[in-house]
Write a protein that holds these residues in place. Structure first.
Motif, PDB file in Angstrom:
ATOM      1  N   ILE A 148       0.842  -1.202   0.000  1.00  0.00           N
ATOM      2  CA  ILE A 148       0.000   0.000   0.000  1.00  0.00           C
ATOM      3  C   ILE A 148       0.873   1.247   0.000  1.00  0.00           C
ATOM      4  N   GLY A 149       0.718   2.068  -1.025  1.00  0.00           N
ATOM      5  CA  GLY A 149       1.370   3.368  -1.067  1.00  0.00           C
ATOM      6  C   GLY A 149       0.426   4.384  -0.452  1.00  0.00           C
ATOM      7  N   ASN A 150       0.685   4.778   0.798  1.00  0.00           N
ATOM      8  CA  ASN A 150      -0.212   5.691   1.515  1.00  0.00           C
ATOM      9  C   ASN A 150       0.106   7.158   1.194  1.00  0.00           C
ATOM     10  N   LYS A 151      -0.829   8.017   1.521  1.00  0.00           N
ATOM     11  CA  LYS A 151      -0.749   9.476   1.327  1.00  0.00           C
ATOM     12  C   LYS A 151      -0.870   9.846  -0.144  1.00  0.00           C
ATOM     13  N   ALA A 152      -1.735   9.120  -0.848  1.00  0.00           N
ATOM     14  CA  ALA A 152      -1.972   9.407  -2.263  1.00  0.00           C
ATOM     15  C   ALA A 152      -2.595  10.775  -2.475  1.00  0.00           C
ATOM     16  N   ASP A 153      -3.104  11.391  -1.418  1.00  0.00           N
ATOM     17  CA  ASP A 153      -3.674  12.737  -1.522  1.00  0.00           C
ATOM     18  C   ASP A 153      -2.593  13.800  -1.667  1.00  0.00           C
ATOM     19  N   LEU A 175      -0.130  -8.045  -4.056  1.00  0.00           N
ATOM     20  CA  LEU A 175      -1.212  -7.153  -4.473  1.00  0.00           C
ATOM     21  C   LEU A 175      -0.708  -5.733  -4.263  1.00  0.00           C
ATOM     22  N   PHE A 176      -1.272  -4.768  -4.972  1.00  0.00           N
ATOM     23  CA  PHE A 176      -0.784  -3.391  -4.835  1.00  0.00           C
ATOM     24  C   PHE A 176      -1.878  -2.374  -5.124  1.00  0.00           C
ATOM     25  N   LEU A 177      -1.890  -1.316  -4.320  1.00  0.00           N
ATOM     26  CA  LEU A 177      -2.702  -0.140  -4.615  1.00  0.00           C
ATOM     27  C   LEU A 177      -2.180   1.049  -3.816  1.00  0.00           C
ATOM     28  N   GLU A 178      -2.519   2.227  -4.278  1.00  0.00           N
ATOM     29  CA  GLU A 178      -2.225   3.440  -3.525  1.00  0.00           C
ATOM     30  C   GLU A 178      -3.488   3.870  -2.805  1.00  0.00           C
ATOM     31  N   ALA A 179      -3.314   4.461  -1.631  1.00  0.00           N
ATOM     32  CA  ALA A 179      -4.459   4.825  -0.801  1.00  0.00           C
ATOM     33  C   ALA A 179      -4.173   6.118  -0.051  1.00  0.00           C
ATOM     34  N   ASP A 189     -10.776  -0.802   0.094  1.00  0.00           N
ATOM     35  CA  ASP A 189     -10.350  -1.785  -0.904  1.00  0.00           C
ATOM     36  C   ASP A 189      -9.109  -2.551  -0.459  1.00  0.00           C
ATOM     37  N   ALA A 190      -8.193  -1.876   0.223  1.00  0.00           N
ATOM     38  CA  ALA A 190      -6.956  -2.536   0.647  1.00  0.00           C
ATOM     39  C   ALA A 190      -7.263  -3.725   1.564  1.00  0.00           C
ATOM     40  N   PHE A 191      -8.103  -3.510   2.559  1.00  0.00           N
ATOM     41  CA  PHE A 191      -8.435  -4.582   3.499  1.00  0.00           C
ATOM     42  C   PHE A 191      -9.320  -5.634   2.836  1.00  0.00           C
ATOM     43  N   LEU A 192     -10.237  -5.198   1.975  1.00  0.00           N
ATOM     44  CA  LEU A 192     -11.158  -6.131   1.336  1.00  0.00           C
ATOM     45  C   LEU A 192     -10.474  -6.997   0.287  1.00  0.00           C
TER      46      LEU A 192
END
Length: 241
Positions: A148-153, A175-179, A189-192
């Motif tokens: 998880i790449g956090n601080k996407a804001d 798995l990968f996503l930014e959040a 979505d990350a947890f799900l």
């Protein structure tokens, strides 16, 4: 845990800040209305927003002044995966090196691991290999790891591109996503997504629920009014939750 009639007896023991008695007391206050328990851990450098992600997921709120975790913190939430109620037990670990010896004990028996970095701080991304090595060595081979790449804001302050992080994830089978823990983007979505993958592994037989290290417990839903019992005394073995 074991079931006796309509009563669930908790024989597990936790280590660290949360005592077994404290966890058991917490669990006795709610009806037993889920079919699975998945154990998660959240790992990554200090200050990447691990606690904020947990708080956003469990409370749907952003903690603007989030203190650094000392040792380990704990949160739960019941979700639904493919029509099944699943309780997530989430252990948020401290990122400081001085706590690594303590937090490593929580990797054992984790069904899912959320490995977090800060997209605005390249150093937190550069340390991912170390965190991944710990995760691979201390969890079971079927543990689902999501990057998880956090601080996407904070796009204007980005120091790690989406493309390079995605490539790192693909090369390591993650798995990968930014959040963003602040806006809530992709936090759910990350947890799900991790839970869906774990459930898929259960269905296809690649995850053995009878194995102590699976990080999953499967219990039939109790009748309405069913409660957890606090009569049993914790064992002296490590946590198997």
């Amino acid at each position: 845990m074991e079931e006796k009639g309509n009563v669930l007896i908790d024989n597990s023991r936790t280590v660290g800040q949360l005592s077994a008695a404290g966890l058991l007391a917490k669990m006795t206050t709610a009806p037993y209305n889920y079919s699975y328990i998945f154990k998660y851990i959240i790992i990554g450098d200090m200050g990447v927003g691990k606690s904020c992600l947990l708080h956003q997921f469990t409370e749907k709120k952003f903690m603007a002044d989030c203190p650094h975790t000392i040792g380990v913190e704990f949160g739960t939430r019941i979700i639904e995966v493919s029509g099944q109620k699943v309780k997530l037990q989430i252990w948020d670990t401290a990122g400081q090196e001085r706590f690594r010896a303590v937090t490593r004990s929580y990797y054992r028996g984790a069904a899912g691991a959320l490995m977090v970095y800060d997209i605005t701080r390249r150093s937190t991304y550069n340390h991912l290999s170390s965190w991944l090595t710990d995760a691979r060595n201390l969890t079971n081979p079927n543990t689902v790891i999501i990057l998880i790449g956090n601080k996407a804001d904070l796009e204007a302050q980005r120091d790690v591109t989406y493309e390079e992080a995605k490539q790192f994830a693909e090369e390591n089978g993650l798995l990968f996503l930014e959040a963003s823990a602040k806006t809530g983007e992709n936090v759910e979505d990350a947890f799900l997504e991790a839970a869906k993958k774990i459930y898929q592994n259960i269905q296809d037989g690649s995850l053995d629920l009878n194995a102590a290290e699976s990080g999953v417990q499967h219990k039939p839903t109790a009748p309405q009014g069913g409660r957890l019992s606090s009569d049993a005394q914790p064992q002296k073995e490590g946590c198997s939750c």
